[in-house]
Design a protein around this motif. Sequence first.
Motif, short mmCIF file in Angstrom:
data_model
loop_
_atom_site.label_atom_id
_atom_site.label_comp_id
_atom_site.label_asym_id
_atom_site.label_seq_id
_atom_site.Cartn_x
_atom_site.Cartn_y
_atom_site.Cartn_z
N ARG A 135 0.83 -1.21 0.00
CA ARG A 135 0.00 0.00 0.00
C ARG A 135 0.86 1.26 0.00
N ARG A 138 2.76 1.72 -3.38
CA ARG A 138 1.86 2.25 -4.42
C ARG A 138 1.56 3.72 -4.18
N GLU A 142 2.22 6.74 -6.86
CA GLU A 142 1.15 7.64 -7.28
C GLU A 142 1.46 9.09 -6.94
N GLU A 147 -0.81 11.22 -9.01
CA GLU A 147 -2.07 10.48 -9.11
C GLU A 147 -2.70 10.24 -7.75
N THR A 157 -6.33 5.57 -3.07
CA THR A 157 -6.60 4.26 -3.68
C THR A 157 -6.30 3.20 -2.63
N GLY A 158 -7.35 2.55 -2.14
CA GLY A 158 -7.19 1.59 -1.07
C GLY A 158 -7.26 2.25 0.30
N SER A 202 -6.43 -3.11 -2.37
CA SER A 202 -7.49 -3.00 -3.37
C SER A 202 -7.42 -1.65 -4.08
N ARG A 203 -8.25 -1.48 -5.11
CA ARG A 203 -8.35 -0.22 -5.83
C ARG A 203 -9.56 0.59 -5.38
N PRO A 205 -11.63 3.37 -3.83
CA PRO A 205 -11.33 4.75 -3.41
C PRO A 205 -11.84 5.01 -2.00
#
Length: 269
Positions: A135, A138, A142, A147, A157-158, A202-203, A205
């Motif tokens: 997590r 990522r 981003e 992002e 995200t997550g 996970s993706r 939001p």
Amino acid sequence: MLEQPDRISRRKRARQIVAARLERLEDLSIGKLIPSTLTLTALACGVTAIRFALTAQWESAVAFVVAAMILDMLDGRAARLLGADSRFGAQLDSLADLVSFGVAPGVIMYMWSLERMGNAGWIAALIFCAASAVRLARFNVESVRDEGATKGNPYFTGLPTPAAACMMLLPMLISFEWDNPVVREPWVSGIFIAITSVLMVSRIPTPSIKYMKLQRQHRYLAGLAFAILAGLLIAWPWATLTIGLLIYVASIPFAVVTHHPRYATKESS
């Protein structure tokens, strides 16, 4: 006539050296050290939580994880307020988060409950640590690509690692206020680890509190609510944290469906 260009070049070099030294002094200013100091203090809180877990002082261990979470919120705000945002600070923050919200909660839950499962319990704790690392990695990628969560799109995200840590520690929080042997069962802790680990990688939001907009007419009510919350935390810390965490988790699906651009576009079309 030939000496004049040499003098000019020497002066230019001297100015460049002075400017570089002044820039180094600015980099060592107190304002730029404050966010990193807060981050390192949060890291110290996470490591101290592990120490209390090893001596079975559960309330102190959870209290230091919560302290790390508060400091984690403050260091980012301090960096933006003082103009001290940097890639170094972002990387340091992620490393501190991995210890405070990945390793520390995993060790706490293993010592508190999962130890009775033997190797399976340790593997469950390792899964949570690995999901936290994924997590955070990522999030760093981003952030570099612009992002991540912003004012225009206040969503991560997550599930963020601080929220995941508190959610994973929920059975322990419940046991502090309501002494029920069921919440200390290893399978209960395993379920919470599975849920939080999946949510982190996970993706899905999830809303970012620091970028959520608050209308001006609601600021006084928010201040009053914050004062009431502070009083409740002083009087009934564990019950307040448990209820607040449950409200946050329940609000994630509602906030996503109501405010996320993906669903808002569907509603308007």
